[in-house]
Design an enzyme around this catalytic site. Structure first.
Site, short mmCIF file in Angstrom:
data_model
loop_
_atom_site.label_atom_id
_atom_site.label_comp_id
_atom_site.label_asym_id
_atom_site.label_seq_id
_atom_site.Cartn_x
_atom_site.Cartn_y
_atom_site.Cartn_z
CG ASP A 86 -112.82 -17.43 -15.37
OD1 ASP A 86 -112.21 -17.13 -16.41
OD2 ASP A 86 -112.26 -17.97 -14.39
CG HIS A 87 -110.74 -13.61 -15.06
ND1 HIS A 87 -110.11 -13.23 -13.89
CD2 HIS A 87 -110.63 -14.96 -15.12
CE1 HIS A 87 -109.62 -14.30 -13.28
NE2 HIS A 87 -109.93 -15.37 -14.01
CG HIS B 209 -103.52 -17.37 -17.16
ND1 HIS B 209 -103.61 -18.50 -16.37
CD2 HIS B 209 -104.80 -17.13 -17.61
CE1 HIS B 209 -104.86 -18.92 -16.33
NE2 HIS B 209 -105.60 -18.11 -17.07
#
Length: 307
Positions: A65-66, A138
């Site tokens: 998604d990045h 993360h």
């Protein structure tokens, strides 16, 4: 003053209401892109942003998604006969991932794509701005970024000019260009005849992360902190490497940044549901929608333009 354009404000996957993460910062004629989730090119078209203005792209980490929108942007640049080098910055292994990405399909860019891998803290200098990096938490290599507009010189000070026995004239333009000139037998420096410097804008983007001390440290005196707050509650977050609204607010208060934008909302929440929770948990926070724009000057001068 710089312009921050939220191209995608959601996380994990697109929804009918919002796209996945991408933030554009416009400084002069240049566009600096932070993250390029799928569909970023379409978002740029809607926002009226020309991808050919992009010189540098900064990727926080390599979850889809990045970064999955990167290929579309590069292919479009190629279709438009780009010749200028494109620089892409990201955490370790960025070179391998992007190389593999560009080898997929029948395509090769007709311009250079240079990948810069960054580990830990770095300070990158460009013409009108700096980028500072720091590692975030993360579960995979991931970076947070600081966009720092360079300080600008103060205005010419007529009292200082008079005190040196000078009068305003064409020499001022020459001094501004060269920073130091000679008038008669006297050497004049720009700093001698101008007021205090004007502090440049500072914007911090955490990317995806748990709360960590470095966010507070790097966000000090920030005009705008864009902090991920994927979940409303820790119950929803469970053991993922993400942040809740309350935790993002604590980071904001500890850093003494001037403004907070909550970013990367999970697809389970509607905008209204999330915004109501944010108002209850941290009333000072701003919850951006896709295509919102924020104009940021130094010294806390921030103008929000919501769609």
């Amino acid at each position: 003053m710089i312009e921050v354009i939220f191209l995608g404000t959601g996380g994990i996957k697109p929804t009918p209401e919002r796209n996945v993460p991408s933030i554009a910062i416009r400084i002069g004629s240049e566009i600096v892109l932070f993250d390029v989730g799928e569909g970023t090119l379409r978002q740029m078209e809607i926002a009226g942003l020309n991808p050919m203005r992009i010189k540098r792209i900064f990727i926080t980490h390599f979850h889809g998604d990045h970064y999955l929108g990167l290929a579309a942007i590069i292919q479009t640049m190629n279709l438009w006969d780009r010749r200028e080098t494109l620089h892409i910055y990201g955490p370790e292994n960025s070179g391998e991932f992007i190389s593999n990405f560009l080898k997929s399909g029948y395509f090769a860019p007709g311009f250079d794509v240079v990948v810069h891998e960054i580990t830990g803290k770095a300070r990158l200098q460009f013409e009108n701005y700096e980028i500072w990096t720091f590692e975030v938490s993360h579960g995979i290599p991931a970076l947070g970024y600081v966009f720092k507009e360079k300080d600008r010189r103060g205005n010419f000070d007529l009292e200082k000019i008079k005190s040196l026995g000078l009068t305003p004239g064409p020499w001022m333009k020459e001094l501004e260009k060269r920073k130091i000139i000679k008038i008669g037998e006297r050497v004049i420096r720009l700093s001698e005849v101008t007021g205090p410097k004007k502090r440049g804008a500072k914007v911090v983007y955490t990317g995806d992360t748990e709360p960590i001390d470095d966010i507070v440290e790097f966000s000090k005196r920030a005009d705008l902190l864009i902090h991920e707050a994927t979940y409303i509650s820790s119950e929803h977050r469970k053991d993922s490497y993400h942040t809740t609204i309350e935790e993002a607010y604590e980071m904001f208060k500890s850093s003494k940044a001037r403004h907070l934008a909550l970013f990367h909302r999970a697809p389970r929440y509607s905008y209204q549901e999330y915004a109501v929770a944010a108002k209850e948990l941290c009333p000072e926070a701003y919850v951006p929608r896709d295509f919102d724009r924020v104009f940021v000057g130094g010294m806390g001068n921030v103008i929000f333009k919501v769609r």
